[in-house]
Design a protein around this motif. Structure first.
Motif, PDB file in Angstrom:
ATOM      1  N   LEU A  54       0.827  -1.200   0.000  1.00 52.48           N
ATOM      2  CA  LEU A  54       0.000   0.000   0.000  1.00 52.48           C
ATOM      3  C   LEU A  54       0.866   1.257   0.000  1.00 52.48           C
ATOM      4  CD1 LEU A  54      -2.645  -1.062   2.686  1.00 52.48           C
ATOM      5  CD2 LEU A  54      -2.852  -1.182   0.203  1.00 52.48           C
ATOM      6  N   ALA A  55       0.456   2.219  -0.785  1.00 50.56           N
ATOM      7  CA  ALA A  55       1.100   3.534  -0.795  1.00 50.56           C
ATOM      8  C   ALA A  55       0.667   4.294   0.451  1.00 50.56           C
ATOM      9  CB  ALA A  55       0.687   4.301  -2.046  1.00 50.56           C
ATOM     10  N   ALA A  56       1.412   5.320   0.805  1.00 53.09           N
ATOM     11  CA  ALA A  56       1.024   6.158   1.932  1.00 53.09           C
ATOM     12  C   ALA A  56      -0.340   6.774   1.643  1.00 53.09           C
ATOM     13  CB  ALA A  56       2.066   7.240   2.162  1.00 53.09           C
ATOM     14  N   GLY A  57      -1.213   6.789   2.636  1.00 49.15           N
ATOM     15  CA  GLY A  57      -2.540   7.367   2.472  1.00 49.15           C
ATOM     16  C   GLY A  57      -3.539   6.753   3.423  1.00 49.15           C
ATOM     17  N   PHE A  58      -4.795   7.156   3.266  1.00 51.78           N
ATOM     18  CA  PHE A  58      -5.888   6.699   4.114  1.00 51.78           C
ATOM     19  C   PHE A  58      -6.640   5.575   3.418  1.00 51.78           C
ATOM     20  CE2 PHE A  58      -5.146  11.103   5.253  1.00 51.78           C
ATOM     21  CZ  PHE A  58      -5.113  11.044   6.629  1.00 51.78           C
ATOM     22  N   TYR A  59      -7.003   4.544   4.185  1.00 49.65           N
ATOM     23  CA  TYR A  59      -7.735   3.406   3.633  1.00 49.65           C
ATOM     24  C   TYR A  59      -8.904   3.066   4.553  1.00 49.65           C
ATOM     25  CZ  TYR A  59      -3.674   2.845   0.665  1.00 49.65           C
ATOM     26  OH  TYR A  59      -2.669   3.070  -0.246  1.00 49.65           O
ATOM     27  N   PRO A  60     -10.111   2.921   4.008  1.00 50.16           N
ATOM     28  CA  PRO A  60     -11.276   2.600   4.834  1.00 50.16           C
ATOM     29  C   PRO A  60     -11.321   1.100   5.146  1.00 50.16           C
ATOM     30  CG  PRO A  60     -11.948   2.862   2.571  1.00 50.16           C
ATOM     31  CD  PRO A  60     -10.478   3.188   2.627  1.00 50.16           C
ATOM     32  N   ILE A  61     -10.292   0.643   5.845  1.00 52.65           N
ATOM     33  CA  ILE A  61     -10.160  -0.774   6.183  1.00 52.65           C
ATOM     34  C   ILE A  61     -10.195  -0.902   7.702  1.00 52.65           C
ATOM     35  CG2 ILE A  61      -8.654  -2.792   6.102  1.00 52.65           C
ATOM     36  CD1 ILE A  61      -7.356  -1.561   3.592  1.00 52.65           C
ATOM     37  N   SER A  62     -11.112  -1.697   8.212  1.00 48.89           N
ATOM     38  CA  SER A  62     -11.142  -1.994   9.636  1.00 48.89           C
ATOM     39  C   SER A  62     -10.453  -3.335   9.825  1.00 48.89           C
ATOM     40  CB  SER A  62     -12.577  -2.061  10.146  1.00 48.89           C
ATOM     41  OG  SER A  62     -12.582  -2.377  11.520  1.00 48.89           O
ATOM     42  N   ILE A  63      -9.375  -3.348  10.589  1.00 48.42           N
ATOM     43  CA  ILE A  63      -8.623  -4.583  10.758  1.00 48.42           C
ATOM     44  C   ILE A  63      -8.730  -5.093  12.188  1.00 48.42           C
ATOM     45  CG2 ILE A  63      -7.040  -4.032   8.893  1.00 48.42           C
ATOM     46  CD1 ILE A  63      -4.964  -3.280  10.927  1.00 48.42           C
ATOM     47  N   ARG A  64      -8.708  -6.398  12.317  1.00 44.07           N
ATOM     48  CA  ARG A  64      -8.777  -7.035  13.630  1.00 44.07           C
ATOM     49  C   ARG A  64      -7.390  -7.404  14.134  1.00 44.07           C
ATOM     50  NH1 ARG A  64     -11.637 -12.727  15.062  1.00 44.07           N
ATOM     51  NH2 ARG A  64      -9.844 -13.518  13.963  1.00 44.07           N
ATOM     52  N   LYS A  65      -6.493  -7.709  13.190  1.00 42.58           N
ATOM     53  CA  LYS A  65      -5.134  -8.110  13.563  1.00 42.58           C
ATOM     54  C   LYS A  65      -4.167  -7.600  12.507  1.00 42.58           C
ATOM     55  CE  LYS A  65      -2.598 -12.315  14.712  1.00 42.58           C
ATOM     56  NZ  LYS A  65      -2.777 -13.771  14.816  1.00 42.58           N
ATOM     57  N   LEU A  66      -3.065  -7.007  12.950  1.00 40.55           N
ATOM     58  CA  LEU A  66      -1.994  -6.553  12.073  1.00 40.55           C
ATOM     59  C   LEU A  66      -0.823  -7.503  12.303  1.00 40.55           C
ATOM     60  CD1 LEU A  66      -0.836  -4.437  10.091  1.00 40.55           C
ATOM     61  CD2 LEU A  66      -0.068  -3.156  12.107  1.00 40.55           C
ATOM     62  N   TRP A  67      -0.483  -8.271  11.287  1.00 36.43           N
ATOM     63  CA  TRP A  67       0.572  -9.271  11.415  1.00 36.43           C
ATOM     64  C   TRP A  67       1.951  -8.615  11.405  1.00 36.43           C
ATOM     65  CZ3 TRP A  67      -0.259 -14.531  11.908  1.00 36.43           C
ATOM     66  CH2 TRP A  67      -1.593 -14.952  11.758  1.00 36.43           C
ATOM     67  N   ALA A  68       2.846  -9.074  12.290  1.00 36.61           N
ATOM     68  CA  ALA A  68       4.229  -8.592  12.307  1.00 36.61           C
ATOM     69  C   ALA A  68       4.986  -9.181  11.122  1.00 36.61           C
ATOM     70  CB  ALA A  68       4.910  -8.972  13.623  1.00 36.61           C
ATOM     71  N   THR A  69       4.802 -10.479  10.886  1.00 34.05           N
ATOM     72  CA  THR A  69       5.435 -11.135   9.747  1.00 34.05           C
ATOM     73  C   THR A  69       4.686 -10.729   8.493  1.00 34.05           C
ATOM     74  OG1 THR A  69       6.042 -13.016  11.131  1.00 34.05           O
ATOM     75  CG2 THR A  69       6.066 -13.363   8.743  1.00 34.05           C
ATOM     76  N   GLY A  70       5.372 -10.080   7.581  1.00 30.97           N
ATOM     77  CA  GLY A  70       4.747  -9.663   6.332  1.00 30.97           C
ATOM     78  C   GLY A  70       4.375  -8.190   6.292  1.00 30.97           C
ATOM     79  N   THR A  71       4.487  -7.478   7.410  1.00 29.85           N
ATOM     80  CA  THR A  71       4.169  -6.046   7.430  1.00 29.85           C
ATOM     81  C   THR A  71       5.449  -5.229   7.522  1.00 29.85           C
ATOM     82  OG1 THR A  71       1.996  -6.378   8.437  1.00 29.85           O
ATOM     83  CG2 THR A  71       2.972  -4.206   8.692  1.00 29.85           C
ATOM     84  N   THR A  72       5.636  -4.347   6.533  1.00 29.10           N
ATOM     85  CA  THR A  72       6.800  -3.449   6.536  1.00 29.10           C
ATOM     86  C   THR A  72       6.375  -1.986   6.621  1.00 29.10           C
ATOM     87  OG1 THR A  72       6.862  -3.351   4.113  1.00 29.10           O
ATOM     88  CG2 THR A  72       8.192  -5.070   5.177  1.00 29.10           C
ATOM     89  N   ALA A  73       5.108  -1.698   6.400  1.00 29.30           N
ATOM     90  CA  ALA A  73       4.589  -0.332   6.432  1.00 29.30           C
ATOM     91  C   ALA A  73       4.389   0.141   7.870  1.00 29.30           C
ATOM     92  CB  ALA A  73       3.265  -0.248   5.679  1.00 29.30           C
ATOM     93  N   THR A  74       4.340   1.452   8.059  1.00 29.29           N
ATOM     94  CA  THR A  74       3.951   2.033   9.340  1.00 29.29           C
ATOM     95  C   THR A  74       2.460   2.320   9.253  1.00 29.29           C
ATOM     96  OG1 THR A  74       6.128   3.001   9.664  1.00 29.29           O
ATOM     97  CG2 THR A  74       4.320   3.913  10.975  1.00 29.29           C
ATOM     98  N   VAL A  75       1.701   1.740  10.183  1.00 33.78           N
ATOM     99  CA  VAL A  75       0.243   1.793  10.118  1.00 33.78           C
ATOM    100  C   VAL A  75      -0.324   2.465  11.366  1.00 33.78           C
ATOM    101  CG1 VAL A  75      -1.862   0.423   9.840  1.00 33.78           C
ATOM    102  CG2 VAL A  75       0.287  -0.395   8.836  1.00 33.78           C
ATOM    103  N   LEU A  76      -1.143   3.489  11.155  1.00 35.12           N
ATOM    104  CA  LEU A  76      -1.872   4.121  12.252  1.00 35.12           C
ATOM    105  C   LEU A  76      -3.332   3.689  12.174  1.00 35.12           C
ATOM    106  CD1 LEU A  76      -0.592   7.814  12.146  1.00 35.12           C
ATOM    107  CD2 LEU A  76       0.276   5.935  13.513  1.00 35.12           C
ATOM    108  N   GLY A  77      -3.919   3.428  13.319  1.00 37.32           N
ATOM    109  CA  GLY A  77      -5.347   3.152  13.376  1.00 37.32           C
ATOM    110  C   GLY A  77      -6.078   4.465  13.578  1.00 37.32           C
TER     111      GLY A  77
END
Length: 80
Positions: A54-77
């Protein structure tokens, strides 16, 4: 809330974990540093895992779990 036109009332950097779901699922996410995001949702009562670059920006995604393995982006809720 109008995405990309208004900010949320609360923004929290999400802590990725391969074992624990988020204590409070966000209403949307804000990618501040682009990269790969692996997340789990609970749409329609069933668990679904997704991975996307994902590019930097806002996404209308509600997530239940953010996986450590496989995530390289910085994500704010984003919370209202």
């Amino acid at each position: 809330m109008g995405w990309q036109s208004e900010t949320s009332s609360e923004q929290i950097e999400l802590v990725a974990s391969d074992t624990s779901p988020l204590a409070r699922p966000p209403q949307a996410i804000w990618i501040t540093v682009a990269g790969t995001v692996k997340w789990e949702d609970a749409a329609r009562g069933a668990s679904h895992t997704h991975t996307a670059t994902l590019a930097a920006g806002f996404y209308p995604i509600s997530i239940r779990k953010l996986w450590a393995t496989g995530t390289t982006a910085t994500v704010l809720g984003l919370y209202d």
